[in-house]
Design an enzyme around this catalytic site. Structure first.
Site, PDB file in Angstrom:
ATOM      1  N   HIS A   1     -10.732   1.259   1.382  1.00 43.90           N
ATOM      2  CA  HIS A   1     -10.397   2.197   2.513  1.00 43.90           C
ATOM      3  C   HIS A   1     -11.603   2.274   3.484  1.00 43.90           C
ATOM      4  O   HIS A   1     -12.526   2.639   3.271  1.00 43.90           O
ATOM      5  CB  HIS A   1     -10.320   3.971   2.019  1.00 43.90           C
ATOM      6  CG  HIS A   1     -10.025   4.703   3.023  1.00 43.90           C
ATOM      7  ND1 HIS A   1      -8.910   5.350   3.277  1.00 43.90           N
ATOM      8  CD2 HIS A   1     -10.778   5.229   4.216  1.00 43.90           C
ATOM      9  CE1 HIS A   1      -8.770   6.109   4.332  1.00 43.90           C
ATOM     10  NE2 HIS A   1     -10.109   5.952   4.722  1.00 43.90           N
TER      11      HIS A   1
ATOM     12  N   HIS B   1       1.594   5.313  -1.626  1.00 45.84           N
ATOM     13  CA  HIS B   1       1.251   6.474  -2.551  1.00 45.84           C
ATOM     14  C   HIS B   1       2.638   6.949  -3.105  1.00 45.84           C
ATOM     15  O   HIS B   1       3.416   7.688  -2.388  1.00 45.84           O
ATOM     16  CB  HIS B   1       0.599   7.574  -1.733  1.00 45.84           C
ATOM     17  CG  HIS B   1      -0.937   7.155  -1.009  1.00 45.84           C
ATOM     18  ND1 HIS B   1      -1.892   7.479  -1.712  1.00 45.84           N
ATOM     19  CD2 HIS B   1      -0.882   6.553   0.079  1.00 45.84           C
ATOM     20  CE1 HIS B   1      -2.787   6.694  -0.959  1.00 45.84           C
ATOM     21  NE2 HIS B   1      -2.369   6.192   0.169  1.00 45.84           N
TER      22      HIS B   1
ATOM     23  N   HIS C   1       3.199  14.794   1.596  1.00 46.45           N
ATOM     24  CA  HIS C   1       2.676  16.126   1.419  1.00 46.45           C
ATOM     25  C   HIS C   1       3.855  16.776   1.704  1.00 46.45           C
ATOM     26  O   HIS C   1       4.509  16.894   2.630  1.00 46.45           O
ATOM     27  CB  HIS C   1       1.363  16.275   2.177  1.00 46.45           C
ATOM     28  CG  HIS C   1       0.232  15.303   1.839  1.00 46.45           C
ATOM     29  ND1 HIS C   1      -0.717  15.676   0.989  1.00 46.45           N
ATOM     30  CD2 HIS C   1      -0.174  14.199   2.700  1.00 46.45           C
ATOM     31  CE1 HIS C   1      -1.755  14.742   1.000  1.00 46.45           C
ATOM     32  NE2 HIS C   1      -1.407  13.842   1.882  1.00 46.45           N
TER      33      HIS C   1
ATOM     34  N   HIS D   1       0.796  -1.200  -0.019  1.00 48.17           N
ATOM     35  CA  HIS D   1      -0.009  -0.134   0.031  1.00 48.17           C
ATOM     36  C   HIS D   1       0.926   1.161  -0.113  1.00 48.17           C
ATOM     37  O   HIS D   1       1.590   1.728   1.124  1.00 48.17           O
ATOM     38  CB  HIS D   1      -0.890  -0.015   1.295  1.00 48.17           C
ATOM     39  CG  HIS D   1      -1.879   1.325   1.315  1.00 48.17           C
ATOM     40  ND1 HIS D   1      -3.165   0.957   1.665  1.00 48.17           N
ATOM     41  CD2 HIS D   1      -1.899   2.543   1.180  1.00 48.17           C
ATOM     42  CE1 HIS D   1      -3.922   2.245   1.489  1.00 48.17           C
ATOM     43  NE2 HIS D   1      -2.916   3.039   1.150  1.00 48.17           N
TER      44      HIS D   1
ATOM     45  N   LEU E   1      -5.264   9.337   7.860  1.00 47.99           N
ATOM     46  CA  LEU E   1      -6.385   8.595   7.889  1.00 47.99           C
ATOM     47  C   LEU E   1      -6.169   7.386   7.378  1.00 47.99           C
ATOM     48  O   LEU E   1      -5.546   6.827   6.497  1.00 47.99           O
ATOM     49  CB  LEU E   1      -7.339   9.242   6.576  1.00 47.99           C
ATOM     50  CG  LEU E   1      -7.711  10.751   7.320  1.00 47.99           C
ATOM     51  CD1 LEU E   1      -8.699  11.349   6.198  1.00 47.99           C
ATOM     52  CD2 LEU E   1      -8.598  10.663   8.460  1.00 47.99           C
TER      53      LEU E   1
ATOM     54  N   ASP F   1       1.385   2.509   3.450  1.00 48.75           N
ATOM     55  CA  ASP F   1       0.630   3.836   3.298  1.00 48.75           C
ATOM     56  C   ASP F   1       1.277   5.053   3.641  1.00 48.75           C
ATOM     57  O   ASP F   1       0.978   6.217   3.837  1.00 48.75           O
ATOM     58  CB  ASP F   1      -0.767   3.794   4.411  1.00 48.75           C
ATOM     59  CG  ASP F   1      -1.622   4.863   4.046  1.00 48.75           C
ATOM     60  OD1 ASP F   1      -1.904   5.277   2.655  1.00 48.75           O
ATOM     61  OD2 ASP F   1      -2.466   5.349   4.837  1.00 48.75           O
TER      62      ASP F   1
ATOM     63  N   HIS G   1      -4.900  -0.617   5.520  1.00 53.10           N
ATOM     64  CA  HIS G   1      -4.333   0.209   6.812  1.00 53.10           C
ATOM     65  C   HIS G   1      -5.376   0.209   8.270  1.00 53.10           C
ATOM     66  O   HIS G   1      -5.917   1.162   8.575  1.00 53.10           O
ATOM     67  CB  HIS G   1      -3.882   1.518   6.609  1.00 53.10           C
ATOM     68  CG  HIS G   1      -5.026   2.424   5.668  1.00 53.10           C
ATOM     69  ND1 HIS G   1      -6.397   2.237   5.908  1.00 53.10           N
ATOM     70  CD2 HIS G   1      -4.989   2.880   4.563  1.00 53.10           C
ATOM     71  CE1 HIS G   1      -6.969   3.044   5.026  1.00 53.10           C
ATOM     72  NE2 HIS G   1      -6.253   3.360   4.190  1.00 53.10           N
TER      73      HIS G   1
ATOM     74  N   ASN H   1      -5.147   7.293  -6.118  1.00 50.20           N
ATOM     75  CA  ASN H   1      -5.718   8.423  -5.828  1.00 50.20           C
ATOM     76  C   ASN H   1      -5.304   9.808  -6.326  1.00 50.20           C
ATOM     77  O   ASN H   1      -4.874  10.715  -5.352  1.00 50.20           O
ATOM     78  CB  ASN H   1      -6.277   8.736  -4.285  1.00 50.20           C
ATOM     79  CG  ASN H   1      -5.021   8.632  -3.472  1.00 50.20           C
ATOM     80  OD1 ASN H   1      -3.773   8.128  -3.653  1.00 50.20           O
ATOM     81  ND2 ASN H   1      -4.930   9.231  -2.109  1.00 50.20           N
TER      82      ASN H   1
ATOM     83  N   LYS I   1      -9.693  -0.283  -6.038  1.00 54.09           N
ATOM     84  CA  LYS I   1      -9.507   0.552  -4.625  1.00 54.09           C
ATOM     85  C   LYS I   1     -10.870   1.249  -4.451  1.00 54.09           C
ATOM     86  O   LYS I   1     -11.390   2.020  -5.231  1.00 54.09           O
ATOM     87  CB  LYS I   1      -8.476   1.356  -4.625  1.00 54.09           C
ATOM     88  CG  LYS I   1      -8.357   2.211  -3.234  1.00 54.09           C
ATOM     89  CD  LYS I   1      -7.911   1.385  -2.045  1.00 54.09           C
ATOM     90  CE  LYS I   1      -7.802   2.271  -0.772  1.00 54.09           C
ATOM     91  NZ  LYS I   1      -6.810   3.084  -0.427  1.00 54.09           N
TER      92      LYS I   1
END
Ligand code: DOR
Ligand code: ZN
Length: 345
Positions: free
Chosen positions: A138, A15, A253, A13, A221, A249, A176, A41, A101
């Site tokens: 999620h 990003h 950012h 998992h 989250l 996860d 997660h 995403n 997802k």
């Protein structure tokens, strides 16, 4: 123990973002993991096979040439109210797409195109069950009346449990997991239901968000939960049950989006992911269980071969940098400026 060597792990998992941010974070993952499940995403969301294959090509092109043959991105489609069953067939036939997802619309970062009502997806979920393409979930409801700390538990009761009864053959990864309730649900469910666990949910409880002030770099989250839940996650991760496997996860950012009056959710852990898991497993006295959790259970669930190369971690103290570069912006990693006692060789 002064060093451990394990089969090279995979991150189930992750990003990676896109463009320059992708270039900035990709080497952190590729130095330790052989493969990673890439979350879809983005904006716009990766909703078609064509978009997923183009994203895959951008990831491969972002590699420093020397790494190209050593890391494989495993692509995921983003489920919407309108994903057609025919797209599922195309996804399966592509061989490059390993799941779909489910983001409940509004649940998290870039989930606006997500599912507004799971009933709208029944035909598509039936196609996934038929084609044996896993659903990645999620697991949080978005109802504003539900307390933010209860959203995972309520999701199990209202959405996930009924879904497993309606589609008993569908392979599902509960992503997660953060609660004892989720651990119990997965443990008791049939063998086609599994879960990923992050390093930050193994190492931190919700006090970390409010430690002498508000800590935006500990906000993600699903949000961190109380200590009893962390203990349940640690027991699940270190207990040897093949339903539980590694998924960082890691969600980068830039500093300004995190240290903000309305800060983004996401914790960046790719800089030291396997070392962070090793730290958690060592604290639980279960370092001997790390390899199966990090390198075997996920591959087996996704019906992919286990990796054959290995990595070594040394017992050696090092200081995590205060920041990394993120396309010209600072990226603050988990535990910035503090020391870790395991180091990837
Ligand atoms: O904390 C999170 N960050 N949770 C998610 O579900 C999404 C992720 C992101 O993309 O930043
Ligand atoms: Zn995620």
């Amino acid at each position: 123990m002064t060093s451990i060597t394990i089969t090279r792990p995979d991150d189930w998992h992750l990003h990676l973002r896109d463009g320059e941010p992708l270039r900035a974070v990709l080497p952190h993952t590729a130095k330790q993991f052989a493969r990673a499940i890439i979350m879809p995403n983005l904006r716009p969301a990766i909703i078609t096979v064509e978009m997923a294959l183009a994203y895959r090509a951008r990831i491969l092109a972002a590699f420093p040439a020397a790494l190209q043959s050593t890391f494989e991105p495993l692509m995921i489609l983003y489920l919407t109210d309108n994903t057609a069953p025919a797209e599922i067939v195309r996804a399966k036939e592509s061989g490059a797409i390993h799941g779909v997802k489910l983001y409940p619309s509004g649940a998290t970062t870039n989930s606006g195109a997500g599912v507004t009502d799971i009933a709208k997806c029944y035909a598509t979920l039936a196609a996934m069950e038929w084609n044996d393409l896993p659903l990645l979930v999620h697991g949080e409801v978005t109802d504003p009346d539900v307390d933010v700390f209860d959203r995972e538990k309520v999701f199990i009761d209202r959405i996930l449990a009924p879904l497993t009864r309606r589609f008993p053959g569908l392979r599902i990864v509960f992503e997660h997991v953060t609660t004892r309730d989720a651990v119990q649900f997965v443990t008791e469910a049939s063998s086609n239901i599994a879960a990923t666990i992050t390093a930050h949910h193994l190492l931190l409880n919700r006090n970390a968000i409010f430690q002498s002030g508000i800590r935006p770099h500990h906000y993600c989250l699903p949000v961190l939960k109380r200590e009893t839940h962390r203990q349940a996650l640690l027991a699940a991760a270190t207990g040897g049950n093949s339903k539980f496997f590694l998924g960082t996860d890691s969600a980068p950012h830039g500093q300004a989006s995190k240290e903000n009056a309305c800060g983004c959710a996401g914790i960046f852990t790719a800089h030291a992911a396997i070392e962070l898991y090793a730290t958690a497993f060592e604290q639980a006295g279960a370092l001997n269980k790390l390899e199966a959790f990090a390198s075997f259970h996920g591959a087996d669930f996704y019906c992919l071969p286990r990796n054959t190369s290995s990595i070594t971690l040394k017992k050696e103290s090092w200081i995590i940098p205060e920041q990394y570069d993120f396309a010209g912006e600072p990226l603050i990693p988990l535990f910035a400026g503090t020391s870790l006692s395991w180091k990837l060789v």
